[in-house]
Design a protein around this motif. Structure first.
Motif, mmCIF file in Angstrom:
data_model
loop_
_atom_site.group_PDB
_atom_site.id
_atom_site.type_symbol
_atom_site.label_atom_id
_atom_site.label_comp_id
_atom_site.label_asym_id
_atom_site.label_seq_id
_atom_site.Cartn_x
_atom_site.Cartn_y
_atom_site.Cartn_z
ATOM 1 N N ALA A 188 0.828 -1.297 0.126
ATOM 2 C CA ALA A 188 0.056 0.003 -0.152
ATOM 3 C C ALA A 188 0.953 1.279 0.012
ATOM 4 O O ALA A 188 0.635 2.212 -0.642
ATOM 5 N N VAL B 23 2.221 1.747 -3.674
ATOM 6 C CA VAL B 23 1.388 1.970 -4.439
ATOM 7 C C VAL B 23 0.803 3.226 -4.310
ATOM 8 O O VAL B 23 0.625 4.300 -5.459
ATOM 9 N N HIS B 24 0.495 3.656 -3.145
ATOM 10 C CA HIS B 24 -0.167 5.214 -2.672
ATOM 11 C C HIS B 24 0.777 6.016 -2.547
ATOM 12 O O HIS B 24 0.712 7.118 -2.243
ATOM 13 N N SER C 38 3.615 8.297 -0.220
ATOM 14 C CA SER C 38 3.690 9.056 0.981
ATOM 15 C C SER C 38 4.006 10.643 0.575
ATOM 16 O O SER C 38 4.878 10.597 -0.405
ATOM 17 N N SER C 39 3.699 11.421 1.353
ATOM 18 C CA SER C 39 4.327 12.787 1.297
ATOM 19 C C SER C 39 5.595 12.777 1.263
ATOM 20 O O SER C 39 6.484 13.947 0.651
#
Length: 85
Positions: free
Chosen positions: A27, A30-31, A33-34
């Motif tokens: 996750a 895929v997504h 992080s800042s």
């Protein structure tokens, strides 16, 4: 028998948590992080956990056939007999 079941249970718990860690790492990848540093830290932490978990899984499975269960049980029974008398 309890010793064997405990080893299997510990291995299964490690496998379950490892699957959770892999899912979390996926996750994160895929997504994203800042913060790149956060991603790097999460990956390093996850990889460390997975290496350690693999070692614990192998140790528990190996101990199914190479253990001191009989000696442990005999010693525990001896101690319990001492306290009961």
């Amino acid at each position: 028998r309890q010793h064997q079941l405990a080893r299997v249970a510990r291995a299964v718990m490690e496998i379950y948590v490892s699957a959770c860690v892999v899912n979390r790492l996926d996750a994160i990848l895929v997504h994203g992080s800042s913060e790149a540093a956060d991603v790097k830290f999460a990956l390093a932490t996850g990889r460390y956990y997975l290496r350690a978990a693999e070692r614990r899984i192998r140790e528990n499975l190996r101990a199914l056939s190479d253990n001191d269960d009989d000696a442990t049980t005999q010693f525990a029974n001896h101690l319990l007999a001492q306290f009961r008398s």
